[in-house]
Design an enzyme around this catalytic site. Structure first.
Site, PDB file in Angstrom:
ATOM      1  N   GLN A   1      52.169  59.040  11.767  1.00  0.00           N
ATOM      2  CA  GLN A   1      51.441  60.106  12.458  1.00  0.00           C
ATOM      3  C   GLN A   1      52.332  61.345  12.576  1.00  0.00           C
ATOM      4  O   GLN A   1      52.848  61.650  13.648  1.00  0.00           O
ATOM      5  CB  GLN A   1      50.987  59.643  13.845  1.00  0.00           C
ATOM      6  N   PRO A   2      52.532  62.053  11.478  1.00  0.00           N
ATOM      7  CA  PRO A   2      53.497  63.161  11.453  1.00  0.00           C
ATOM      8  C   PRO A   2      53.106  64.379  12.290  1.00  0.00           C
ATOM      9  O   PRO A   2      53.931  65.272  12.473  1.00  0.00           O
ATOM     10  CB  PRO A   2      53.559  63.521   9.961  1.00  0.00           C
ATOM     11  N   LYS A   3      51.867  64.414  12.792  1.00  0.00           N
ATOM     12  CA  LYS A   3      51.459  65.564  13.602  1.00  0.00           C
ATOM     13  C   LYS A   3      51.233  65.180  15.066  1.00  0.00           C
ATOM     14  O   LYS A   3      50.520  65.863  15.797  1.00  0.00           O
ATOM     15  CB  LYS A   3      50.192  66.201  13.018  1.00  0.00           C
ATOM     16  N   ASN A   4      51.896  64.127  15.469  1.00  0.00           N
ATOM     17  CA  ASN A   4      51.808  63.676  16.854  1.00  0.00           C
ATOM     18  C   ASN A   4      52.835  64.423  17.704  1.00  0.00           C
ATOM     19  O   ASN A   4      54.041  64.308  17.480  1.00  0.00           O
ATOM     20  CB  ASN A   4      52.050  62.164  16.906  1.00  0.00           C
TER      21      ASN A   4
ATOM     22  N   ASP B   1      53.734  67.226   3.636  1.00  0.00           N
ATOM     23  CA  ASP B   1      52.944  68.350   4.151  1.00  0.00           C
ATOM     24  C   ASP B   1      53.890  69.513   4.434  1.00  0.00           C
ATOM     25  O   ASP B   1      54.559  69.547   5.468  1.00  0.00           O
ATOM     26  CB  ASP B   1      52.199  67.948   5.430  1.00  0.00           C
TER      27      ASP B   1
END
Length: 342
Positions: free
Chosen positions: A103-106, A137
């Site tokens: 979950q790289p955008k947490n 990303d």
């Protein structure tokens, strides 16, 4: 469950769980929690109420985070446990890396990792982690923010420009990389005239490859404006713009830059020529610009120049503008018009 919460285990027999919901009110809309979720979070509420800081409590937060990675309360309590037991910081870095990979955008996990680095003082793996994240990303704000924090806090600037070079070679339209390049130079060497000239040449090389790439234009024009310098102070960049213009390169960013350059030189004829070229871009834009010219002249002659922007915006709002590039183009024309009537 990694925390061992199950009827057949006796480890949690000394804890009385607090069932969901955590109050006596009947919920308006009942959330369909899974049995596992209710199990884990009921015990979480109990150990938090009891202020238990232990190995099993840490394992329980792992389960809770797996069920809801965005639960900032659990992340905060997990940090309190780690501070108390003073263990597991290395394994904690591995744990957060696995969560980031998934979950790289947490928001919560990036903040937690920063806190763990502050506790351990070890940021040696952060550049590699953010590089891996940005490979997937390139515009991940959390990764860029974390990287810039690490660079600033731990002075790890040595190969950062090389990293940016690598990113831009792969994708010259990587706006995040251009922005980061400005950040790195602004935070290290600063913007001497020599540095500005060097960076303008750097941007010019990419502009020559892709004249309609807004990112490189923004970088070049941005460093000039930010340092309160003028286009006319840099002959190489000025020559590039004129050369592209002479080749009839249809770039709104080129035209916008040329217009500002001619305004600096007080060359109203050249600025007007750009206006004429832009006016022929299309039927609607041509009508708009002619009307804008009349409005600009009337308002300025009447001493009402402060209304000019309002009228112009009203006209633009009735015309379909395909992109921000088009929008910027129209405002450039407004700037030219204002100066030509003064």
């Amino acid at each position: 469950l990694s925390s061992g919460i199950n009827a057949e285990y006796g480890e949690w027999s000394d804890v009385t769980p607090i069932p969901l919901p955590y109050n006596d009110r009947e919920p308006v809309v009942q959330i369909m929690y899974s049995e596992r979720f209710k199990d884990v979070y009921s015990y979480m509420a109990a150990i938090m109420q009891n202020k238990e800081y232990s190995e099993r409590a840490l394992a329980l937060t792992t389960d809770a985070i797996e069920l809801n990675t965005a639960n900032y309360t659990v992340w905060h309590y997990r940090r309190e446990i780690l501070r108390e037991i003073k263990l597991h910081l290395e394994s904690e870095m591995e744990f957060t890396a696995s969560v980031i990979a998934d979950q790289p955008k947490n928001y919560q996990v990036w903040h937690h990792r920063r806190c763990i680095i502050e506790m351990s003082g070890d940021a040696s793996k952060e550049l590699e982690l953010t590089e891996e994240t940005l490979t997937k990303d390139a515009k991940n704000y959390h990764a860029w923010d974390h990287r810039q924090w690490v660079l600033t806090q731990y002075k790890m600037w040595d190969r950062e420009l090389e990293y940016i070079d690598e990113l831009l070679r792969k994708d010259l339209r990587n706006n995040s990389a251009w922005n980061h390049r400005y950040f790195v130079i602004d935070s290290t060497t600063g913007w001497s005239r020599g540095t500005v000239e060097k960076e303008l040449d750097y941007a010019a090389a990419y502009i020559s490859k892709a004249p309609n790439n807004e990112s490189s234009w923004n970088y070049a024009t941005g460093i000039i404006k930010k340092q309160s310098m003028k286009y006319t102070d840099f002959s190489n960049f000025k020559e590039l713009c004129r050369s592209l213009h002479a080749s009839n390169m249809p770039s709104p960013f080129l035209m916008s830059t040329l217009a500002e350059m001619y305004i600096e030189e007080e060359n109203s004829t050249a600025a007007s020529n750009i206006f004429e070229k832009l006016k022929g871009a299309g039927q609607y834009s041509g009508q708009l610009l002619e009307l804008s010219a009349k409005a600009a002249g009337h308002l300025l002659n009447c001493g009402c120049g402060h209304y000019l922007a309002i009228v112009f915006w009203g006209l633009v709002s009735h015309v379909k503008i395909s992109s921000w590039a088009e929008n910027n183009k129209y405002f450039t024309i407004l700037y030219c018009l204002t100066n030509s009537y003064n």
